[in-house]
Motif scaffolding. Structure first.
Motif, PDB file in Angstrom:
ATOM      1  N   VAL A 190     124.681  41.020  73.825  1.00 31.82           N
ATOM      2  CA  VAL A 190     124.096  41.700  74.982  1.00 31.82           C
ATOM      3  C   VAL A 190     122.625  41.314  75.135  1.00 31.82           C
ATOM      4  N   VAL A 191     121.887  41.305  74.009  1.00 35.73           N
ATOM      5  CA  VAL A 191     120.465  40.957  74.047  1.00 35.73           C
ATOM      6  C   VAL A 191     120.265  39.523  74.523  1.00 35.73           C
ATOM      7  N   SER A 192     121.138  38.616  74.063  1.00 40.80           N
ATOM      8  CA  SER A 192     120.987  37.192  74.392  1.00 40.80           C
ATOM      9  C   SER A 192     121.206  36.893  75.870  1.00 40.80           C
ATOM     10  N   ARG A 193     121.775  37.839  76.601  1.00 37.94           N
ATOM     11  CA  ARG A 193     121.957  37.618  78.037  1.00 37.94           C
ATOM     12  C   ARG A 193     120.629  37.639  78.780  1.00 37.94           C
ATOM     13  N   GLY A 194     119.602  38.216  78.178  1.00 41.09           N
ATOM     14  CA  GLY A 194     118.292  38.273  78.818  1.00 41.09           C
ATOM     15  C   GLY A 194     118.311  39.055  80.118  1.00 41.09           C
ATOM     16  N   ARG A 195     118.893  40.249  80.085  1.00 45.69           N
ATOM     17  CA  ARG A 195     119.056  41.042  81.304  1.00 45.69           C
ATOM     18  C   ARG A 195     117.828  41.909  81.569  1.00 45.69           C
ATOM     19  N   PHE A 196     117.360  41.864  82.810  1.00 47.26           N
ATOM     20  CA  PHE A 196     116.221  42.669  83.233  1.00 47.26           C
ATOM     21  C   PHE A 196     116.594  43.410  84.508  1.00 47.26           C
ATOM     22  N   VAL A 234     109.484  46.172  86.521  1.00 53.84           N
ATOM     23  CA  VAL A 234     110.428  45.270  85.864  1.00 53.84           C
ATOM     24  C   VAL A 234     110.464  45.593  84.380  1.00 53.84           C
ATOM     25  N   ARG A 235     111.650  45.696  83.811  1.00 52.99           N
ATOM     26  CA  ARG A 235     111.775  45.930  82.381  1.00 52.99           C
ATOM     27  C   ARG A 235     113.107  45.365  81.893  1.00 52.99           C
ATOM     28  N   ARG A 236     113.164  45.078  80.595  1.00 55.28           N
ATOM     29  CA  ARG A 236     114.411  44.599  79.993  1.00 55.28           C
ATOM     30  C   ARG A 236     115.422  45.742  79.976  1.00 55.28           C
ATOM     31  N   VAL A 237     116.668  45.430  80.283  1.00 59.81           N
ATOM     32  CA  VAL A 237     117.726  46.437  80.255  1.00 59.81           C
ATOM     33  C   VAL A 237     117.920  46.917  78.816  1.00 59.81           C
ATOM     34  N   ASP A 238     117.914  48.227  78.644  1.00 59.63           N
ATOM     35  CA  ASP A 238     118.037  48.801  77.305  1.00 59.63           C
ATOM     36  C   ASP A 238     119.386  48.481  76.674  1.00 59.63           C
ATOM     37  N   VAL A 239     119.356  48.280  75.369  1.00 59.31           N
ATOM     38  CA  VAL A 239     120.576  48.121  74.589  1.00 59.31           C
ATOM     39  C   VAL A 239     120.749  49.411  73.784  1.00 59.31           C
ATOM     40  N   LEU A 240     121.939  50.004  73.830  1.00 62.20           N
ATOM     41  CA  LEU A 240     122.167  51.273  73.147  1.00 62.20           C
ATOM     42  C   LEU A 240     121.862  51.162  71.656  1.00 62.20           C
ATOM     43  N   LYS A 241     121.188  52.172  71.134  1.00 62.45           N
ATOM     44  CA  LYS A 241     120.854  52.191  69.711  1.00 62.45           C
ATOM     45  C   LYS A 241     122.078  52.575  68.891  1.00 62.45           C
ATOM     46  N   PHE A 242     121.990  52.300  67.590  1.00 64.20           N
ATOM     47  CA  PHE A 242     123.068  52.708  66.698  1.00 64.20           C
ATOM     48  C   PHE A 242     123.157  54.232  66.676  1.00 64.20           C
ATOM     49  N   ALA A 243     124.364  54.731  66.613  1.00 65.43           N
ATOM     50  CA  ALA A 243     124.560  56.176  66.564  1.00 65.43           C
ATOM     51  C   ALA A 243     124.029  56.729  65.243  1.00 65.43           C
ATOM     52  N   PRO A 244     123.506  57.959  65.241  1.00 63.68           N
ATOM     53  CA  PRO A 244     123.021  58.571  63.995  1.00 63.68           C
ATOM     54  C   PRO A 244     124.132  58.614  62.948  1.00 63.68           C
ATOM     55  N   GLY A 245     123.811  58.249  61.719  1.00 62.93           N
ATOM     56  CA  GLY A 245     124.781  58.316  60.646  1.00 62.93           C
ATOM     57  C   GLY A 245     125.801  57.203  60.652  1.00 62.93           C
ATOM     58  N   VAL A 246     125.575  56.131  61.413  1.00 61.17           N
ATOM     59  CA  VAL A 246     126.529  55.033  61.453  1.00 61.17           C
ATOM     60  C   VAL A 246     126.605  54.355  60.094  1.00 61.17           C
ATOM     61  N   SER A 247     127.794  53.956  59.695  1.00 63.93           N
ATOM     62  CA  SER A 247     127.963  53.312  58.393  1.00 63.93           C
ATOM     63  C   SER A 247     127.513  51.860  58.458  1.00 63.93           C
ATOM     64  N   VAL A 248     127.278  51.285  57.281  1.00 64.99           N
ATOM     65  CA  VAL A 248     126.861  49.887  57.210  1.00 64.99           C
ATOM     66  C   VAL A 248     127.941  48.988  57.792  1.00 64.99           C
ATOM     67  N   GLU A 249     129.200  49.304  57.505  1.00 63.14           N
ATOM     68  CA  GLU A 249     130.314  48.487  57.993  1.00 63.14           C
ATOM     69  C   GLU A 249     130.370  48.494  59.521  1.00 63.14           C
ATOM     70  N   ASP A 250     130.234  49.700  60.107  1.00 63.99           N
ATOM     71  CA  ASP A 250     130.287  49.809  61.568  1.00 63.99           C
ATOM     72  C   ASP A 250     129.071  49.139  62.213  1.00 63.99           C
ATOM     73  N   ALA A 251     127.915  49.287  61.562  1.00 64.25           N
ATOM     74  CA  ALA A 251     126.702  48.660  62.093  1.00 64.25           C
ATOM     75  C   ALA A 251     126.846  47.141  62.106  1.00 64.25           C
TER      76      ALA A 251
END
Length: 217
Positions: A180-186, A153-170
């Motif tokens: 997505v995190v608040s859904r508590g998906r496992f 059993v593990r928490r479903v991964d959430v995709l990380k920010f892409a390399p070089g992402v700007s502050v605005e896009d982040a």
């Protein structure tokens, strides 16, 4: 328990009325006293607790009101919490491994005996030593011939920010990621001998536990 009852009723397309809600609350209130929880604080007290269960559960003059009820299951949660204290009783790496193997044998022997005596299912939870293998920290092994079903059993991964992402896009993605995190998906799937690819499911943990879909892997 409330979520489980609501989910079961939903599959029958039965309307959950105020009267039915009251009956559900009453059923839960009646059931909870038959959930027996123990909190051993050391490995020795944990083993002593297991040894005392037959007398506690089957005594003619019980300390509880569950004497005439069938025992559903024996759940041993976070067995790995005792691993460090077990290892600390040894002075070398080899003796530490032997000590852990001895503790594993003490555990599995008692669990097998209790499962047979009480005619109930047994569920053990333990963190994995290595994420790649999903091997439990304890028990290290089971006696040959023991039927064991292992689930990871593990928490479903959430995709990380892409390399070089700007502050605005982040910042734009931050709200979406938190949603997505608040859904508590496992995700849960079977591992080890007999496991098949794609055999698993996803569930969400919130006010209760809700099954989301099959085929998590």
């Amino acid at each position: 328990m409330s979520t489980l009852l609501k989910t079961s009723l939903a599959t029958t397309e039965q309307e959950i009325t105020a009267t039915l809600k009251a009956s559900m609350k009453s059923a839960i209130k009646t059931a909870l006293p038959h959930l027996h929880i123990f909190h051993p604080t050391s490995w020795s007290s944990f083993l002593s607790t297991l040894d005392s269960l037959p007398e506690y559960l089957l005594n003619d003059n019980p300390q509880h009101k569950s004497m005439h009820r069938r025992i559903h299951s024996l759940i041993l949660e976070d067995i790995d919490a005792f691993v460090w204290s077990i290892r600390n009783t040894s002075t070398t790496m080899s003796s530490s491994s032997n000590t852990l193997a001895t503790a594993s044998a003490q555990l599995t022997t008692r669990v097998a005996k209790l499962g047979k005596l009480l005619s109930c299912a047994t569920v053990l939870t333990s963190e994995s030593n290595l994420l790649s293998s999903y091997r439990p920290a304890l028990p290290t092994s089971w006696p040959q011939g023991t039927p064991v079903t292992r689930l990871a059993v593990r928490r479903v991964d959430v995709l990380k920010f892409a390399p070089g992402v700007s502050v605005e896009d982040a910042e734009k993605e931050r709200v979406q990621r938190w949603e997505v995190v608040s859904r508590g998906r496992f995700e849960c799937w079977r591992v080890g001998v007999g496991a098949r690819d794609g055999e698993g499911f996803v569930f969400r943990v919130g006010k209760g536990i809700e099954m989301e879909r099959d085929g998590a892997r």
